[in-house]
Design a protein around this motif. Structure first.
Motif, PDB file in Angstrom:
ATOM      1  N   ILE A  16       0.814  -1.218   0.000  1.00 35.09           N
ATOM      2  CA  ILE A  16       0.000   0.000   0.000  1.00 35.09           C
ATOM      3  C   ILE A  16       0.845   1.264   0.000  1.00 35.09           C
ATOM      4  N   ARG A  17       2.100   1.173   0.384  1.00 28.17           N
ATOM      5  CA  ARG A  17       2.909   2.393   0.474  1.00 28.17           C
ATOM      6  C   ARG A  17       3.061   3.079  -0.882  1.00 28.17           C
ATOM      7  N   SER A  18       2.929   2.332  -1.981  1.00 26.15           N
ATOM      8  CA  SER A  18       3.044   2.930  -3.311  1.00 26.15           C
ATOM      9  C   SER A  18       1.867   3.832  -3.639  1.00 26.15           C
ATOM     10  N   TYR A  19       0.789   3.739  -2.857  1.00 23.17           N
ATOM     11  CA  TYR A  19      -0.426   4.486  -3.162  1.00 23.17           C
ATOM     12  C   TYR A  19      -0.747   5.544  -2.117  1.00 23.17           C
ATOM     13  N   VAL A  20       0.115   5.668  -1.121  1.00 27.16           N
ATOM     14  CA  VAL A  20      -0.079   6.688  -0.088  1.00 27.16           C
ATOM     15  C   VAL A  20       0.571   7.983  -0.562  1.00 27.16           C
ATOM     16  N   PRO A  21      -0.158   9.088  -0.566  1.00 27.51           N
ATOM     17  CA  PRO A  21       0.404  10.350  -1.080  1.00 27.51           C
ATOM     18  C   PRO A  21       1.536  10.871  -0.205  1.00 27.51           C
ATOM     19  N   PRO A  22       2.420  11.696  -0.771  1.00 24.61           N
ATOM     20  CA  PRO A  22       3.522  12.291  -0.002  1.00 24.61           C
ATOM     21  C   PRO A  22       3.001  13.016   1.238  1.00 24.61           C
ATOM     22  N   GLY A  23       3.790  12.913   2.294  1.00 26.19           N
ATOM     23  CA  GLY A  23       3.415  13.569   3.536  1.00 26.19           C
ATOM     24  C   GLY A  23       2.710  12.668   4.521  1.00 26.19           C
ATOM     25  N   HIS A  24       2.383  11.444   4.095  1.00 26.30           N
ATOM     26  CA  HIS A  24       1.734  10.479   4.974  1.00 26.30           C
ATOM     27  C   HIS A  24       2.661   9.276   5.171  1.00 26.30           C
ATOM     28  N   ASP A  25       2.892   8.916   6.416  1.00 28.23           N
ATOM     29  CA  ASP A  25       3.755   7.787   6.748  1.00 28.23           C
ATOM     30  C   ASP A  25       2.906   6.519   6.820  1.00 28.23           C
ATOM     31  N   PRO A  26       3.098   5.585   5.863  1.00 30.67           N
ATOM     32  CA  PRO A  26       2.255   4.383   5.849  1.00 30.67           C
ATOM     33  C   PRO A  26       2.631   3.346   6.889  1.00 30.67           C
ATOM     34  N   THR A  27       3.608   3.653   7.744  1.00 29.76           N
ATOM     35  CA  THR A  27       3.990   2.702   8.791  1.00 29.76           C
ATOM     36  C   THR A  27       3.446   3.102  10.160  1.00 29.76           C
ATOM     37  N   GLN A  28       2.737   4.209  10.226  1.00 32.42           N
ATOM     38  CA  GLN A  28       2.264   4.689  11.521  1.00 32.42           C
ATOM     39  C   GLN A  28       0.924   4.063  11.891  1.00 32.42           C
ATOM     40  N   THR A  29       0.979   2.786  12.206  1.00 31.01           N
ATOM     41  CA  THR A  29      -0.203   2.083  12.694  1.00 31.01           C
ATOM     42  C   THR A  29       0.241   0.892  13.518  1.00 31.01           C
ATOM     43  N   ASP A  30      -0.444   0.683  14.639  1.00 33.04           N
ATOM     44  CA  ASP A  30      -0.098  -0.447  15.492  1.00 33.04           C
ATOM     45  C   ASP A  30      -0.504  -1.774  14.874  1.00 33.04           C
ATOM     46  N   MET A  31      -1.261  -1.744  13.775  1.00 29.42           N
ATOM     47  CA  MET A  31      -1.687  -2.982  13.133  1.00 29.42           C
ATOM     48  C   MET A  31      -0.518  -3.705  12.462  1.00 29.42           C
ATOM     49  N   ILE A  32       0.541  -2.985  12.136  1.00 35.50           N
ATOM     50  CA  ILE A  32       1.740  -3.645  11.598  1.00 35.50           C
ATOM     51  C   ILE A  32       2.351  -4.537  12.666  1.00 35.50           C
ATOM     52  N   ASP A  33       2.461  -4.008  13.878  1.00 37.27           N
ATOM     53  CA  ASP A  33       2.996  -4.805  14.981  1.00 37.27           C
ATOM     54  C   ASP A  33       2.135  -6.037  15.216  1.00 37.27           C
ATOM     55  N   LEU A  34       0.818  -5.853  15.166  1.00 38.42           N
ATOM     56  CA  LEU A  34      -0.084  -6.982  15.369  1.00 38.42           C
ATOM     57  C   LEU A  34       0.099  -8.022  14.259  1.00 38.42           C
ATOM     58  N   THR A  35       0.248  -7.560  13.019  1.00 40.52           N
ATOM     59  CA  THR A  35       0.482  -8.485  11.909  1.00 40.52           C
ATOM     60  C   THR A  35       1.730  -9.316  12.151  1.00 40.52           C
ATOM     61  N   PHE A  36       2.819  -8.670  12.534  1.00 40.89           N
ATOM     62  CA  PHE A  36       4.063  -9.397  12.791  1.00 40.89           C
ATOM     63  C   PHE A  36       3.900 -10.386  13.942  1.00 40.89           C
ATOM     64  N   GLU A  37       3.191  -9.970  14.984  1.00 31.25           N
ATOM     65  CA  GLU A  37       2.992 -10.869  16.128  1.00 31.25           C
ATOM     66  C   GLU A  37       2.202 -12.104  15.715  1.00 31.25           C
ATOM     67  N   LYS A  38       1.163 -11.908  14.904  1.00 27.53           N
ATOM     68  CA  LYS A  38       0.376 -13.046  14.420  1.00 27.53           C
ATOM     69  C   LYS A  38       1.204 -13.942  13.504  1.00 27.53           C
ATOM     70  N   MET A  39       2.008 -13.337  12.653  1.00 25.89           N
ATOM     71  CA  MET A  39       2.854 -14.111  11.745  1.00 25.89           C
ATOM     72  C   MET A  39       3.859 -14.956  12.514  1.00 25.89           C
ATOM     73  N   ILE A  40       4.498 -14.359  13.487  1.00 29.71           N
ATOM     74  CA  ILE A  40       5.507 -15.083  14.274  1.00 29.71           C
ATOM     75  C   ILE A  40       4.850 -16.205  15.069  1.00 29.71           C
ATOM     76  N   ALA A  41       3.704 -15.914  15.689  1.00 30.17           N
ATOM     77  CA  ALA A  41       3.012 -16.931  16.483  1.00 30.17           C
ATOM     78  C   ALA A  41       2.573 -18.109  15.631  1.00 30.17           C
ATOM     79  N   ASN A  42       2.176 -17.835  14.379  1.00 31.54           N
ATOM     80  CA  ASN A  42       1.654 -18.884  13.498  1.00 31.54           C
ATOM     81  C   ASN A  42       2.677 -19.401  12.496  1.00 31.54           C
ATOM     82  N   ARG A  43       3.931 -18.967  12.647  1.00 28.86           N
ATOM     83  CA  ARG A  43       5.047 -19.425  11.805  1.00 28.86           C
ATOM     84  C   ARG A  43       4.746 -19.205  10.318  1.00 28.86           C
ATOM     85  N   ILE A  44       4.367 -17.987  10.010  1.00 25.53           N
ATOM     86  CA  ILE A  44       4.114 -17.582   8.638  1.00 25.53           C
ATOM     87  C   ILE A  44       5.296 -16.767   8.138  1.00 25.53           C
TER      88      ILE A  44
END
Length: 255
Positions: free
Chosen positions: A159-187
């Protein structure tokens, strides 16, 4: 890095069994051998959105036969993995589970191309404020990881390719949650180098580092090639990026 990652591998290529594929399985395999790749993983699009151009396009029987023929032809020259890239949506999870049932795949990649049933990559724009789109996008990636349907999460921060300049596409706690789910489920986290030999892959270096810092060790590597001429582009750069991050432990898909 693991031994397998020092060989040339590409676990995300599309043939004409994907609606937007431009080269046959035979042409992709021939190109992989020419480039001295050890393994290639076909990852055909499976789409459940009725409005998607790929809806009901995929021919599992024909694909299976073509993979088997290629394996016979390239035996001893190239390892060929049979996979699929499924566009994930929580509302379609029952259909996805039913569709997978009884089919044989070596691996399944879960990816997100739609937000609220709108394909942002097809329209090259977001249909809502970027901060809302980003949160919804990563909510879906977390749900995909939690579903345990997939071996790999594909092009995580696409999605970062579609976020306009001036917006940080990493500023969401859902990324951390995604990584936690991936690690827990060995994805596995895919490092997707689609046409990006001189640019950061998907996900970016900073997100790969965040995944490593959280204890993630599982990776896949793919060029997302839709034609033989694009197979393998950026793979060696993606490998070098991982090595330069100096992880203590890394395991690559199928090692």
């Amino acid at each position: 890095m693991s031994d397998i990652s020092r060989r040339l591998i590409d676990y995300h290529v599309h043939s004409t069994y994907s609606v937007d594929g431009r080269s046959s399985i035979e042409e992709m395999c021939q190109r992989a051998v020419e480039l001295k790749f050890s393994e290639v993983g076909f990852c055909e699009h499976i789409d459940f959105e009725p409005s998607d151009p790929g809806f009901d396009f995929f021919d599992y029987g024909g694909y299976s036969q073509a993979i088997n023929s290629a394996r016979s032809r390239y035996s001893g020259k190239l390892v060929i993995r049979k996979g699929a890239e499924i566009d994930y949506g929580y509302s379609y999870e029952p259909q996805i589970r039913a569709w997978i049932e009884g089919k044989e795949f070596d691996f399944l990649v879960g990816s997100v191309h739609y937000i609220d049933h709108i394909a942002f990559d097809l329209h090259s724009r977001l249909a809502m404020p970027p901060e809302i789109a980003v949160r919804k996008y990563y909510t879906k990636t977390a749900q995909a990881a939690e579903s345990r349907l997939f071996n790999v999460i594909g092009h995580l921060d696409f999605i970062r390719s579609y976020v306009p300049p001036g917006h940080d596409p990493t500023q969401t706690d859902m990324i951390d949650l995604t990584f936690e789910k991936m690690i827990a489920n060995r994805i596995h986290l895919e490092v997707n180098s689609r046409r990006r030999w001189n640019r950061e892959p998907f996900p970016s270096r900073s997100l790969i580092q965040k995944y490593l810092d959280k204890g993630g060790t599982l990776f896949s590597l793919g060029s997302d090639a839709h034609s033989a001429q694009h197979l393998g582009i950026g793979i060696t750069q993606a490998m070098d990026l991982l090595r330069n991050l100096r992880p203590r432990e890394v395991h690559v898909l199928f090692e």
